[in-house]
Scaffold this motif. Structure first.
Motif, mmCIF file in Angstrom:
data_model
loop_
_atom_site.group_PDB
_atom_site.id
_atom_site.type_symbol
_atom_site.label_atom_id
_atom_site.label_comp_id
_atom_site.label_asym_id
_atom_site.label_seq_id
_atom_site.Cartn_x
_atom_site.Cartn_y
_atom_site.Cartn_z
ATOM 1 N N VAL A 1 0.838 -1.207 0.000
ATOM 2 C CA VAL A 1 0.000 0.000 0.000
ATOM 3 C C VAL A 1 0.868 1.249 0.000
ATOM 4 O O VAL A 1 0.551 2.261 -0.646
ATOM 5 C CB VAL A 1 -0.946 0.009 1.229
ATOM 6 C CG1 VAL A 1 -1.732 1.314 1.308
ATOM 7 C CG2 VAL A 1 -1.876 -1.182 1.186
ATOM 8 N N LEU A 2 1.987 1.192 0.694
ATOM 9 C CA LEU A 2 2.837 2.360 0.876
ATOM 10 C C LEU A 2 3.589 2.768 -0.381
ATOM 11 O O LEU A 2 4.180 3.846 -0.427
ATOM 12 C CB LEU A 2 3.832 2.099 2.021
ATOM 13 C CG LEU A 2 3.201 1.754 3.375
ATOM 14 C CD1 LEU A 2 4.279 1.434 4.379
ATOM 15 C CD2 LEU A 2 2.312 2.886 3.870
ATOM 16 N N LYS A 3 3.552 1.926 -1.399
ATOM 17 C CA LYS A 3 4.206 2.287 -2.650
ATOM 18 C C LYS A 3 3.525 3.485 -3.309
ATOM 19 O O LYS A 3 4.183 4.328 -3.922
ATOM 20 C CB LYS A 3 4.200 1.097 -3.617
ATOM 21 C CG LYS A 3 5.173 -0.005 -3.257
ATOM 22 C CD LYS A 3 5.136 -1.111 -4.304
ATOM 23 C CE LYS A 3 6.148 -2.208 -3.982
ATOM 24 N NZ LYS A 3 6.133 -3.304 -5.000
ATOM 25 N N ASP A 4 2.213 3.527 -3.206
ATOM 26 C CA ASP A 4 1.450 4.588 -3.852
ATOM 27 C C ASP A 4 0.812 5.564 -2.856
ATOM 28 O O ASP A 4 0.385 6.650 -3.259
ATOM 29 C CB ASP A 4 0.347 3.981 -4.732
ATOM 30 C CG ASP A 4 0.911 3.095 -5.832
ATOM 31 O OD1 ASP A 4 1.952 3.478 -6.406
ATOM 32 O OD2 ASP A 4 0.331 2.021 -6.071
ATOM 33 N N ASN A 5 0.708 5.147 -1.610
ATOM 34 C CA ASN A 5 0.035 5.988 -0.618
ATOM 35 C C ASN A 5 1.058 6.866 0.106
ATOM 36 O O ASN A 5 1.941 6.364 0.813
ATOM 37 C CB ASN A 5 -0.706 5.107 0.392
ATOM 38 C CG ASN A 5 -1.592 5.906 1.330
ATOM 39 O OD1 ASN A 5 -1.179 6.914 1.871
ATOM 40 N ND2 ASN A 5 -2.815 5.434 1.504
ATOM 41 N N THR A 6 0.946 8.153 -0.087
ATOM 42 C CA THR A 6 1.840 9.095 0.597
ATOM 43 C C THR A 6 1.110 9.868 1.691
ATOM 44 O O THR A 6 1.663 10.798 2.267
ATOM 45 C CB THR A 6 2.427 10.085 -0.415
ATOM 46 O OG1 THR A 6 1.361 10.781 -1.077
ATOM 47 C CG2 THR A 6 3.281 9.376 -1.444
ATOM 48 N N VAL A 7 -0.117 9.462 1.974
ATOM 49 C CA VAL A 7 -0.917 10.148 2.999
ATOM 50 C C VAL A 7 -0.596 9.615 4.393
ATOM 51 O O VAL A 7 -0.525 10.371 5.366
ATOM 52 C CB VAL A 7 -2.420 9.990 2.696
ATOM 53 C CG1 VAL A 7 -3.254 10.668 3.783
ATOM 54 C CG2 VAL A 7 -2.758 10.562 1.333
ATOM 55 N N ILE A 8 -0.388 8.304 4.498
ATOM 56 C CA ILE A 8 -0.104 7.694 5.803
ATOM 57 C C ILE A 8 1.271 8.144 6.287
ATOM 58 O O ILE A 8 2.283 7.927 5.622
ATOM 59 C CB ILE A 8 -0.153 6.158 5.716
ATOM 60 C CG1 ILE A 8 -1.538 5.695 5.284
ATOM 61 C CG2 ILE A 8 0.217 5.548 7.067
ATOM 62 C CD1 ILE A 8 -1.649 4.200 5.085
ATOM 63 N N THR A 9 1.306 8.738 7.471
ATOM 64 C CA THR A 9 2.566 9.225 8.049
ATOM 65 C C THR A 9 2.961 8.484 9.330
ATOM 66 O O THR A 9 4.124 8.550 9.732
ATOM 67 C CB THR A 9 2.476 10.719 8.356
ATOM 68 O OG1 THR A 9 1.390 10.954 9.264
ATOM 69 C CG2 THR A 9 2.244 11.531 7.082
#
Length: 604
Positions: free
Chosen positions: A445-453
């Motif tokens: 998921v983190l490959k495309d998701n830059t919202v989760i910090t």
């Protein structure tokens, strides 16, 4: 005649009108007469001197009375001694004046003592209370002897006076853990009435009961400046909740009310629900760790249908269960104001979460930003409903599914939902028995998701393979700033993967690797990465990792070699360091400060 008069007063064996000594005195005199042979050697000259000095004359007595005294003396001598020999008379005439001197001296000493010694004042019964114990204590855990009760009470009252001044002058007043009780609250409440400055008052953990809550009557109605009132940790119970709600009905100032751990049950929750129906200023309500069951949840749900102002509702650690969650869902369907809902530890299960999610999905015009359903016995079946809500939500920022049992299957479902969600910034999936398979799905998921910090994955047995899956993605993808991987069994091999990530990643600022069995090998791998200039990492937690002096030396050398250390916090507590390892780390800390003038906090 003088001598006869003296003897009749001192030695009469029977209590008569002319006698000044009791029978007990006579018995003592007889013992001295017949069992003190040394008195036989007293000279007659000294005897006459004693008679002249201590003879007691009866000047006012008539001659007849004097004659009667002589007669009594004669009779008493005949009764006291069967023999009228001369030695006995000598002994009597010698000892009796000495006995008179002793008695008179004793009486005079007692009289002087009574006049000179100060009288003890008899305190009223109500004034003896301070000696029964400390009434007010101003430090948590204070435990003094009862003898100091009065002094402590005086000091406590002086301290309360100081606190009352604070209530009149400061905008934020913290009096938590003072244990001043109901009486102290009555005293302090008066100062709160005159205060138009204090906006936050913390009275948590002070031994306040339902009776003490009455102190707010007339105070909170008139005070409109107070915005936050914290009464947590006081056993006010349902009765206290009812009293407080009756008072707050007319209050238009308080926006945050904290009643955590106050023994409030269903009846108290219903009273609070009635308050919510009428009060339009309260924004945050905290009822964590109480005794609220299904009935109380139903009452609160009814209030949510009418309330238009409450933004945050905390019900962590109660007994709502699946029925309570279902009842609450009904209230959420018609509520447009609520933004944060905390239901951690209510055992709602899969059925409860299904009903809750249904209510949230029908939360028309509602924009929930925070949802806490941790520790609620949710399995992969319940995770399916959570994932469905995540897909549709456009406002949710923080999701906590901590300490459930969703396993890899549930993690995969939530991962699929996160691919479509672009609002969640903080997600907690810790303690869900997720292995490498589920972690790999989340990493994708983190490959495309830059919202989760912020990502919490602790207490999941991902092992080295899970660490590698995360490492491969986080080297160059994602926007993770806080990564929590404590108790994940990654070992020294997993530490090597994470260390490789730190060489390239430029977003992670906080990294938690506690209790992963890193040992010295894992510490050395991380030390090699710390030598490289990393402009992001500022906090590293390596506690409980079986690291010894060798690993500590490697880390200390890395810190010294890096001329531009960004790290400000390094935790190595609960490892196996000796004074040598600790000294090496201390030297590294001092070196960093000397070279860069940066404070580095190292715990060991």
């Amino acid at each position: 005649m003088d001598c006869a008069s003296t003897l009749s007063i001192c030695s009469h064996p029977k209590p008569t009108a002319n006698s000044s000594f009791s029978t007990g005195g006579y018995v003592l005199l007889r013992r001295r007469l017949f069992f003190s042979p040394s008195l036989q050697y007293v000279s007659s000259g000294r005897r006459r001197l004693k008679f002249q000095t201590f003879a007691i004359k009866n000047a006012s007595a008539s001659s007849g009375r004097s004659g009667r005294a002589r007669k009594v003396y004669t009779e008493s001598q005949s009764e006291a001694a069967p023999s009228t020999s001369f030695p006995v008379k000598e002994i009597a005439s010698s000892v009796l004046p000495v006995g008179s001197f002793i008695v008179v001296t004793f009486v005079m000493w007692k009289l002087v003592e009574k006049l000179m010694m100060p009288k003890k004042s008899k305190a009223p019964v109500q004034e003896k209370k301070p000696t029964e114990g400390v009434k007010w204590s101003f430090a948590a855990g204070t435990n003094l002897l009862p003898n100091f009760g009065a002094k402590i009470e005086r000091e406590s009252k002086l301290r309360l006076n100081d606190f009352s001044k604070e209530l009149r002058s400061f905008s934020i007043v913290d009096m938590s853990g003072r244990n001043f009780g109901d009486e102290g609250l009555f005293f302090l409440a008066e100062s709160l009435a005159y205060n138009q400055v204090a906006e936050e008052v913390n009275f948590a953990a002070n031994g306040i009961t339902a009776e003490g809550i009455k102190a707010f009557d007339g105070i909170l109605q008139s005070n409109i400046s107070l915005k936050v009132l914290n009464l947590s940790g006081n056993s006010i119970g349902d009765e206290g909740a009812k009293v407080l709600c009756d008072i707050l009905v007319d209050n238009s100032g308080i926006q945050k009310l904290q009643l955590n751990s106050t023994n409030i049950g269903d009846e108290g929750a219903k009273a609070i629900a009635e308050l919510l129906k009428k009060n339009s200023t309260l924004r945050t309500l905290e009822l964590n760790n109480n005794l609220i069951d299904y009935s109380g949840f139903s009452g609160l749900a009814e209030a949510l249908l009418e309330n238009k102002s409450l933004n945050s509702l905390y019900l962590n650690g109660n007994y709502g269960g699946a029925l309570g969650a279902s009842a609450l869902a009904k209230g959420l369907e018609g509520n447009k104001a609520l933004r944060e809902l905390f239901l951690h530890g209510n055992s709602i299960g899969d059925e409860g979460v299904r009903a809750l999610i249904t209510g949230l999905s029908l939360h028309k015009a509602g924009k929930l930003t925070a949802l806490d359903i941790g520790n609620n016995m949710i399995t992969s079946k319940g995770a399916f409903h959570v994932a469905e809500y995540v897909k549709k939500s456009k406002s949710l920022l923080w999701l906590n599914v901590y300490m459930n049992d969703i396993k890899d299957e549930g993690a995969e479902k939530i991962a699929d939902a996160l691919k479509e969600n672009r609002s969640i910034t903080n997600i907690d999936l810790g303690g869900n028995d997720i292995h490498a398979k589920g972690i790999t799905a989340i990493a994708e998921v983190l490959k495309d998701n830059t919202v989760i910090t912020a990502l919490e994955l602790g207490y999941n047995p991902m092992g080295p393979d899970g660490a590698r899956a995360l490492s491969e993605v986080l080297k160059f993808h994602g926007n993770i700033k806080t990564l929590m991987l404590g108790w994940c069994k990654i070992g020294a091999k997993g530490a090597e993967f994470i260390a490789d990530t730190l060489k390239y990643n430029n977003t992670i600022t906080t990294l938690d690797l506690r209790a992963n069995g890193l040992s010295d090998e894992g510490a050395k791998s991380l030390a090699r990465s710390l030598k490289v200039v990393n402009e992001a990492l500022v906090s590293l937690d390596l506690g409980f990792n079986e690291i010894r002096d060798e690993g500590a030396f490697s880390i200390s050398q890395a810190l010294k070699a890096n001329e531009d250390v960004r790290l400000t916090s390094l935790n190595l507590a609960s490892n196996f360091l000796t004074k040598l390892g600790q000294s090496a780390l201390t030297d590294a800390r001092d070196h960093v400060y000397e070279m860069n003038e940066k404070e580095l906090s190292i715990g060991f």
